[in-house]
Design a protein around this motif. Structure first.
Motif, PDB file in Angstrom:
ATOM      1  N   TYR A 149      84.894  80.489  -8.908  1.00 21.30           N
ATOM      2  CA  TYR A 149      85.504  80.064  -7.653  1.00 21.30           C
ATOM      3  C   TYR A 149      85.455  78.542  -7.509  1.00 21.30           C
ATOM      4  O   TYR A 149      86.438  77.917  -7.073  1.00 21.30           O
TER       5      TYR A 149
ATOM      6  N   LEU B 100      94.910  83.050  -4.437  1.00 16.85           N
ATOM      7  CA  LEU B 100      93.477  83.156  -4.702  1.00 16.85           C
ATOM      8  C   LEU B 100      92.755  83.814  -3.530  1.00 16.85           C
ATOM      9  O   LEU B 100      91.924  84.723  -3.724  1.00 16.85           O
ATOM     10  N   GLN B 101      93.086  83.391  -2.311  1.00 17.73           N
ATOM     11  CA  GLN B 101      92.454  83.979  -1.133  1.00 17.73           C
ATOM     12  C   GLN B 101      92.882  85.429  -0.936  1.00 17.73           C
ATOM     13  O   GLN B 101      92.061  86.289  -0.577  1.00 17.73           O
TER      14      GLN B 101
ATOM     15  N   PRO C 192      88.210  88.919  -9.066  1.00 19.83           N
ATOM     16  CA  PRO C 192      89.088  87.930  -8.419  1.00 19.83           C
ATOM     17  C   PRO C 192      88.734  86.496  -8.765  1.00 19.83           C
ATOM     18  O   PRO C 192      89.605  85.626  -8.779  1.00 19.83           O
ATOM     19  N   GLY C 193      87.449  86.238  -9.059  1.00 27.28           N
ATOM     20  CA  GLY C 193      87.081  84.890  -9.479  1.00 27.28           C
ATOM     21  C   GLY C 193      87.709  84.511 -10.809  1.00 27.28           C
ATOM     22  O   GLY C 193      88.275  83.417 -10.957  1.00 27.28           O
TER      23      GLY C 193
ATOM     24  N   THR D 289      91.097  87.719  -3.427  1.00 22.94           N
ATOM     25  CA  THR D 289      89.699  87.897  -3.036  1.00 22.94           C
ATOM     26  C   THR D 289      89.587  88.852  -1.856  1.00 22.94           C
ATOM     27  O   THR D 289      88.700  89.718  -1.818  1.00 22.94           O
TER      28      THR D 289
ATOM     29  N   TYR E 219      83.414  90.690  -6.704  1.00 21.96           N
ATOM     30  CA  TYR E 219      83.906  89.316  -6.633  1.00 21.96           C
ATOM     31  C   TYR E 219      84.053  88.657  -8.000  1.00 21.96           C
ATOM     32  O   TYR E 219      84.551  87.552  -8.106  1.00 21.96           O
TER      33      TYR E 219
ATOM     34  N   ASN F 269      84.680  93.565 -15.310  1.00 22.79           N
ATOM     35  CA  ASN F 269      84.161  93.771 -13.963  1.00 22.79           C
ATOM     36  C   ASN F 269      83.559  95.162 -13.811  1.00 22.79           C
ATOM     37  O   ASN F 269      82.459  95.328 -13.260  1.00 22.79           O
TER      38      ASN F 269
ATOM     39  N   SER G 164      80.643  84.253 -11.086  1.00 24.78           N
ATOM     40  CA  SER G 164      81.624  84.323 -10.000  1.00 24.78           C
ATOM     41  C   SER G 164      81.654  83.027  -9.204  1.00 24.78           C
ATOM     42  O   SER G 164      82.731  82.496  -8.894  1.00 24.78           O
TER      43      SER G 164
ATOM     44  N   SER H 253      90.265  92.432  -3.081  1.00 22.31           N
ATOM     45  CA  SER H 253      89.177  92.913  -3.924  1.00 22.31           C
ATOM     46  C   SER H 253      87.926  93.229  -3.118  1.00 22.31           C
ATOM     47  O   SER H 253      87.205  94.189  -3.428  1.00 22.31           O
ATOM     48  N   MET H 254      87.633  92.442  -2.081  1.00 19.13           N
ATOM     49  CA  MET H 254      86.423  92.636  -1.280  1.00 19.13           C
ATOM     50  C   MET H 254      86.612  93.624  -0.141  1.00 19.13           C
ATOM     51  O   MET H 254      85.655  93.908   0.591  1.00 19.13           O
TER      52      MET H 254
ATOM     53  N   GLY I 150      91.374  84.191 -10.385  1.00 19.26           N
ATOM     54  CA  GLY I 150      91.690  82.915  -9.761  1.00 19.26           C
ATOM     55  C   GLY I 150      91.788  81.796 -10.779  1.00 19.26           C
ATOM     56  O   GLY I 150      92.702  80.965 -10.725  1.00 19.26           O
TER      57      GLY I 150
END
Length: 408
Positions: free
Chosen positions: A205, A239-240, A258-259, A243, A255, A181, A201, A246-247, A262
């Motif tokens: 997801y 997962l949420q 985290p993708g 994200t 992104y 990343n 990404s 991270s965002m 996930g």
């Protein structure tokens, strides 16, 4: 004719061409991978040989677990173990695991802290294969003459060693994802890799969401499957949450990470549910797999190969555990030999736990691996830990920065 060629002047074009070709060939051999495999001690080649030894040990443990009772039932010394005639099942795996652990632990002690290729330990790590094969065979035989009580004690210690292996593997995976990343978001590659990062990404997801939906369909077909519903729902929540963290504007980690994380935690959830006993009414996919011999065998073979590949890839990833750059700059070995063997030693305990389902007193079915409630809970706890470690790696710099500001 030959004599005339040797008596040509060194300034002639043919002599210069031969000399130039020879120099280019020698330079190619020095710079190419061929040099690493065929000239002197070969640490690049050695790691594959150790992986083959580890694979052979896994296959030997499986053979003894599934077919060893009839072949070695006459060994009176082994009849005193727990489980009576099933002695060479779970306990046979533990004995093979102990021999493998001792072999790689001896290699760890003899190669740890090797930093220079001129060190004699580089030669010991990369050569002397006849001696090391004899050493390995000896360690494979010695545990079968050790009392059963000690083997049971080793089985308890192996739980801890397997946990250490999972932790090392987890850190290695997260470090790789964060490195990838950061590399894609660097000033040099951000504009060039923007489209690729966006596509990867989105696919990550989408694959994570599809995986969660399929797990609901396959492993939670009715409301009574409350535990599987809990595992899958927590995976979606993690997962949420990853994200969101991270965002966050203060973190701004993008992104891509985290993708990929996930996908990793969805895989861990799937592995946990697949590890549930095949008699579980909510695990219809596992029940179907037991009815198809070819699918069971294929799953077992893939599982063994994954163990070897995970141990190999984690063992050569010693750089992610070096916190001081000055120490890394002093080394000219391609990877940490001591760390490599330490990971394989912990991997020996890990494969033992997978073959016995993290329970040395249960009887495993043939061609099965990592099955049982203990295996399922180990996987799911590993998933929770992976998500927490990843989010902590994102938040920790902010926490340390705030502490430094408050201290000043």
């Amino acid at each position: 004719m030959i004599r005339e060629e040797f008596m040509e002047e060194p300034t002639s074009s043919s002599s210069m061409n031969r000399k130039s070709c020879r120099e280019r060939y020698e330079q190619f051999m020095e710079d190419s991978w061929c040099a690493h495999f065929f000239l002197g001690p070969n640490p690049f080649m050695a790691r594959y040989v150790y992986a083959l030894i580890f694979l052979a040990t896994n296959l030997l443990a499986w053979t003894i677990r599934d077919y060893g009772r009839s072949a070695l039932s006459e060994l009176q010394r082994l009849r005193g173990c727990y489980g009576a005639r099933y002695c060479l099942g779970a306990e046979g795996v533990l004995r093979i695991s102990l021999g493998c652990f001792l072999f790689f632990f001896v290699m760890f002690l003899s190669t740890v802290n090797t930093k220079k290729v001129q060190d004699w330990r580089n030669s010991w790590h990369s050569e002397w294969w006849p001696a090391k094969i004899i050493l390995w065979l000896g360690f494979m035989a010695i545990p079968f003459f050790i009392p059963s009580a000690f083997i049971q004690l080793y089985g308890k210690v192996a739980h801890f060693g397997a946990g250490v292996f999972l932790l090392i593997q987890l850190i290695s995976v997260i470090s790789f994802i964060t490195w990838l990343n950061d590399c894609c978001r660097s000033e040099k590659n951000e504009k060039r890799c923007h489209v690729q990062v966006l596509v990867v990404s989105i696919l990550a997801y989408m694959a994570s969401i599809v995986g969660i939906i399929l797990m609901y369909v396959w492993y939670a077909p009715r409301p009574t499957c409350s535990l599987n519903i809990l595992f899958i729902t927590l995976t979606l929540a993690l997962l949420q949450l990853m994200t969101f963290v991270s965002m966050n504007s203060k973190v701004n980690a993008g992104y891509l990470a985290p993708g990929l994380m996930g996908l990793y935690i969805v895989f861990l959830c799937w592995s946990a549910i697949r590890s549930e006993p095949h008699t579980e009414i909510c695990n219809k996919k596992a029940e179907a797999a037991t009815s198809a011999d070819w699918l069971t065998i294929a799953s077992f073979v893939i599982g063994v190969l994954v163990i070897v590949m995970a141990t190999f890839s984690t063992g050569v990833d010693s750089k992610c555990f070096q916190f001081k750059k000055t120490e890394a700059e002093e080394e000219d070995v391609p990877y940490g030999f001591g760390f490599f063997h330490f990971v394989f030693a912990m991997g020996a305990m890990y494969f033992a736990m997978l073959f016995v389902g993290w329970n040395g007193h249960q009887k495993m079915q043939k061609w099965t691996i990592d099955v049982g409630w203990a295996s399922a809970w180990v996987r799911i706890v590993n998933q929770w830990l992976a998500a927490l470690v990843y989010m902590w790696m994102l938040v920790a710099p902010l926490v340390w920065k705030r502490q430094q500001v408050e201290a000043t």
